[in-house]
Scaffold this active site. Structure first.
Site, PDB file in Angstrom:
ATOM      1  N   HIS A 158       0.823  -1.203   0.063  1.00  0.00           N
ATOM      2  CA  HIS A 158       0.094   0.027   0.009  1.00  0.00           C
ATOM      3  C   HIS A 158       0.636   1.322  -0.159  1.00  0.00           C
ATOM      4  CE1 HIS A 158      -3.164   2.985   1.331  1.00  0.00           C
ATOM      5  NE2 HIS A 158      -4.015   1.610   1.394  1.00  0.00           N
ATOM      6  N   GLU A 257      -1.002   0.895  -5.320  1.00  0.00           N
ATOM      7  CA  GLU A 257      -0.542  -0.346  -4.791  1.00  0.00           C
ATOM      8  C   GLU A 257      -0.503  -1.576  -5.441  1.00  0.00           C
ATOM      9  OE1 GLU A 257      -3.852   0.006  -1.574  1.00  0.00           O
ATOM     10  OE2 GLU A 257      -3.742   2.215  -1.978  1.00  0.00           O
TER      11      GLU A 257
HETATM   12  O1  TA6 Z   1      -6.203   1.276  -0.498  1.00  0.00           O
HETATM   13  C1  TA6 Z   1      -7.296   2.343  -0.702  1.00  0.00           C
HETATM   14  C2  TA6 Z   1      -8.045   2.010   0.705  1.00  0.00           C
HETATM   15  O2  TA6 Z   1      -8.837   0.861   0.954  1.00  0.00           O
HETATM   16  C3  TA6 Z   1      -8.899   2.995   1.058  1.00  0.00           C
HETATM   17  O3  TA6 Z   1     -10.211   2.914   0.990  1.00  0.00           O
HETATM   18  C4  TA6 Z   1      -8.565   3.528   2.511  1.00  0.00           C
HETATM   19  O4  TA6 Z   1      -9.360   3.116   3.418  1.00  0.00           O
HETATM   20  C5  TA6 Z   1      -7.282   3.174   2.481  1.00  0.00           C
HETATM   21  O5  TA6 Z   1      -7.130   2.034   1.977  1.00  0.00           O
HETATM   22  C6  TA6 Z   1      -6.307   3.292   3.900  1.00  0.00           C
HETATM   23  O6  TA6 Z   1      -7.074   2.367   4.725  1.00  0.00           O
HETATM   24  P1  TA6 Z   1      -6.461   2.215   6.439  1.00  0.00           P
HETATM   25  O7  TA6 Z   1      -7.206   1.257   6.911  1.00  0.00           O
HETATM   26  O8  TA6 Z   1      -5.128   2.291   6.249  1.00  0.00           O
HETATM   27  O9  TA6 Z   1      -7.246   3.568   6.806  1.00  0.00           O
END
Ligand code: TA6
Length: 295
Positions: A158, A257
């Site tokens: 991520h 990601e």
């Molecule tokens: O990668 C995108 C995502 O799924 C968004 O929907 C947002 O929730 C992000 O990940 C961050 O997630 P987190 O659980 O780290 O706040």
């Protein structure tokens, strides 16, 4: 420094980390917590975003850098916790397998760990983070099924890329691909824009991306195992809803990601899956990131 001499340090929060170096101006910092890359300096410039409001207190995942999402991306798995538990858990630094330019961490199944309560399957994870010669950062994630039955998982690296100029930032090469729009109930849509730009919240799971995804200032190479890519920027409203994130910080990064979402990995007993991504910084180009030439 000979192989195996990587030194684990402890920060002011009591959290262990290692610093990788290659040449005078190429370095990366990786924490035991989540095997989480929190910094990647290339050409003397920080290339990743970390929130000034990140919570440096396990089990909270660190906001920014390169969180490892396993055994699921988002809600695409059995864990109640968004993105699974790997990013919330302390991995083990393997000094004997590490060096000045590469760090190895492992994480094994622990049925007694409350963070793993939703996951019954024995496993072993290994993550190698390495600095490559030409201003490149590699993640190699290995998943072993050490139990008696098959299991499936989804996963993502991520990455929060620093983008000093969000209005001038775009992701190219995704036109014509199908994506799941997480802002519209994961409806499947076809991208018909020349590039993905960031004038609003974007939260998309692109299916079947090319091996190289070009974005302003970086290239994401999916070298093995991954197939999909999430593109995300929280924009104004979601930024305000995240307690470990500054209201204005959406202007400083996008996430691209490497992931396996559409087709979960099916892993038979005693078998292994490998996911590998390489992040590179293209030679200096107009309007993009600063090229990084490292000896
Ligand atoms: O990668 C995108 C995502 O799924 C968004 O929907 C947002 O929730 C992000 O990940 C961050 O997630 P987190 O659980 O780290 O706040």
């Amino acid at each position: 420094m000979a192989a195996g001499e990587g030194t684990l340090r402890v920060d002011k929060h009591g959290m262990g980390f290692v610093v990788l170096t290659r040449g005078a101006d190429h370095a990366a910092t990786v924490y035991e917590h989540g095997a989480h890359v929190t910094s990647w300096v290339c050409g003397g410039e920080e290339r990743l975003f970390m929130s000034a409001k990140a919570v440096w207190k396990p089990p909270k995942a660190l906001r920014g850098g390169v969180p490892v999402c396993w055994p699921q991306f988002g809600d695409l798995g059995p864990c109640k916790a968004q993105h699974g538990f790997a990013r919330n858990t302390k991995w083990t630094y393997v000094a004997d397998a590490s060096s000045e330019t590469a760090a190895v961490f492992t994480l094994a199944h622990d049925p007694a760990d409350p963070l793993q309560q939703d996951w019954p399957h024995p496993f072993q994870l290994r993550l190698e983070v390495s600095l490559q010669a030409r201003g490149e950062l590699r993640h190699r994630l290995t998943v072993d099924n050490t139990g008696p039955v098959a299991f499936e998982f989804t996963t993502a690296l991520h990455t929060y890329f620093r983008t000093p100029d969000l209005p001038g930032t775009e992701v190219q090469g995704l036109r014509g691909l199908t994506y799941k729009d997480s802002l519209d109930g994961r409806a499947e849509k076809v991208d018909d824009e020349p590039a993905v730009t960031f004038g609003q919240e974007v939260d998309r799971i692109y299916l079947g991306v090319p091996p190289r995804v070009e974005m302003t200032g970086f290239t994401v190479h999916q070298e093995e195992g991954f197939a999909d890519a999430i593109v995300w920027n929280p924009w104004v409203d979601k930024a305000k809803r995240m307690s470990d994130y500054g209201d204005e910080e959406y202007k400083q990064h996008i996430c691209v990601e490497s992931a396996r979402c559409q087709t979960p990995v099916q892993l038979e007993p005693n078998s292994t899956w490998v996911g590998q991504q390489l992040l590179s910084i293209p030679p200096q180009h107009e309007g993009g990131g600063i090229g990084c030439v490292v000896s």
